[in-house]
Design a protein around this motif. Sequence first.
Motif, short mmCIF file in Angstrom:
data_model
loop_
_atom_site.label_atom_id
_atom_site.label_comp_id
_atom_site.label_asym_id
_atom_site.label_seq_id
_atom_site.Cartn_x
_atom_site.Cartn_y
_atom_site.Cartn_z
N ALA A 3 0.81 -1.21 0.00
CA ALA A 3 0.00 0.00 0.00
C ALA A 3 0.85 1.27 0.00
CB ALA A 3 -0.91 0.01 1.21
N ALA A 4 0.30 2.29 -0.61
CA ALA A 4 0.93 3.61 -0.61
C ALA A 4 0.20 4.45 0.41
CB ALA A 4 0.87 4.24 -2.00
N ILE A 5 0.59 4.29 1.67
CA ILE A 5 -0.06 5.02 2.74
C ILE A 5 1.01 5.64 3.61
CG2 ILE A 5 -0.20 3.00 4.24
CD1 ILE A 5 -2.90 4.12 5.22
N SER A 6 0.75 6.86 4.04
CA SER A 6 1.70 7.54 4.92
C SER A 6 0.91 8.15 6.08
CB SER A 6 2.50 8.60 4.16
OG SER A 6 1.64 9.51 3.51
N VAL A 7 1.56 8.19 7.24
CA VAL A 7 0.92 8.69 8.45
C VAL A 7 1.91 9.57 9.20
CG1 VAL A 7 -0.09 8.07 10.68
CG2 VAL A 7 -0.50 6.62 8.69
N SER A 8 1.45 10.73 9.65
CA SER A 8 2.24 11.60 10.52
C SER A 8 1.35 12.07 11.65
CB SER A 8 2.78 12.81 9.76
OG SER A 8 3.81 12.42 8.88
N VAL A 9 1.92 12.06 12.84
CA VAL A 9 1.20 12.51 14.03
C VAL A 9 2.06 13.56 14.70
CG1 VAL A 9 0.21 11.82 16.25
CG2 VAL A 9 0.10 10.25 14.29
N ARG A 10 1.47 14.74 14.92
CA ARG A 10 2.18 15.85 15.54
C ARG A 10 1.49 16.26 16.82
NH1 ARG A 10 0.90 15.79 11.12
NH2 ARG A 10 -0.67 17.40 11.09
N GLU A 11 2.26 16.53 17.83
CA GLU A 11 1.72 16.88 19.14
C GLU A 11 2.12 18.29 19.51
OE1 GLU A 11 3.08 14.39 22.32
OE2 GLU A 11 1.43 15.01 23.62
N ASP A 12 1.17 19.01 20.10
CA ASP A 12 1.42 20.36 20.63
C ASP A 12 0.67 20.44 21.95
OD1 ASP A 12 2.06 22.98 21.04
OD2 ASP A 12 0.89 23.77 19.36
N GLY A 13 1.33 20.00 23.03
CA GLY A 13 0.68 19.98 24.34
C GLY A 13 -0.41 18.93 24.40
N ASP A 14 -1.63 19.36 24.70
CA ASP A 14 -2.75 18.44 24.81
C ASP A 14 -3.53 18.29 23.51
OD1 ASP A 14 -2.22 17.78 27.43
OD2 ASP A 14 -3.59 19.28 28.27
N ILE A 15 -2.96 18.80 22.42
CA ILE A 15 -3.59 18.69 21.10
C ILE A 15 -2.66 17.88 20.20
CG2 ILE A 15 -4.45 19.95 19.08
CD1 ILE A 15 -6.11 20.45 21.58
N VAL A 16 -3.25 16.98 19.41
CA VAL A 16 -2.50 16.17 18.45
C VAL A 16 -3.21 16.24 17.11
CG1 VAL A 16 -1.97 13.79 17.80
CG2 VAL A 16 -1.43 14.58 20.08
N TRP A 17 -2.43 16.36 16.04
CA TRP A 17 -2.96 16.31 14.69
C TRP A 17 -2.39 15.08 14.02
CZ3 TRP A 17 -1.43 20.73 17.06
CH2 TRP A 17 -2.38 21.74 17.18
#
Length: 167
Positions: A98-112
């Motif tokens: 599969a061509a899938i990518s994932v990124s998770v970014r954290e800024d304190g109590d918020i995550v994108w």
Amino acid sequence: MRGLIAAAMIAALAACGEPRQQGGGDTISDASTAAVGEQEQAAAPNFDDLEPVNPALLAAPHSAFTAIEPSEVDVFAAPTVFEALEPLIPPEAFEEDAAISVSVREDGDIVWADIVRENIPDDAVAAGHIRIEFRREPEGWFPTNAYRRWMCRRGERANQWSSAQCP
């Protein structure tokens, strides 16, 4: 593996669209955190096996997406962000190419979290991008906002990211 991931992404994208915009933040390791019980751990996807999302896609503002409810893509509160994202990345996706990518970014109590699926075997949709915002609570991580966008194969928006569904 890519075929299964693409099929799962098509299903998720058919239900809703992609999103994103956020402030900067630290990157959380793409490895899934320990699940409760060894049996659950074995079934959980290993996010380390996925590539990170292209930084240019991460920089897209939320306005480049269509806002959706997280429940439209089966994302609900969970003890960890990675557990909440599992419906978007089924374990069988790792068995295909599969061509899938994932990124998770954290800024304190918020995550994108951004999930991008490319090379979707569909005559209209070439790729999809989903962005989910999470808020940390004592009970775990709760999705607060979600966004979706597509890259169409044909029409005036061919090969361009768009918040509008593909023709």
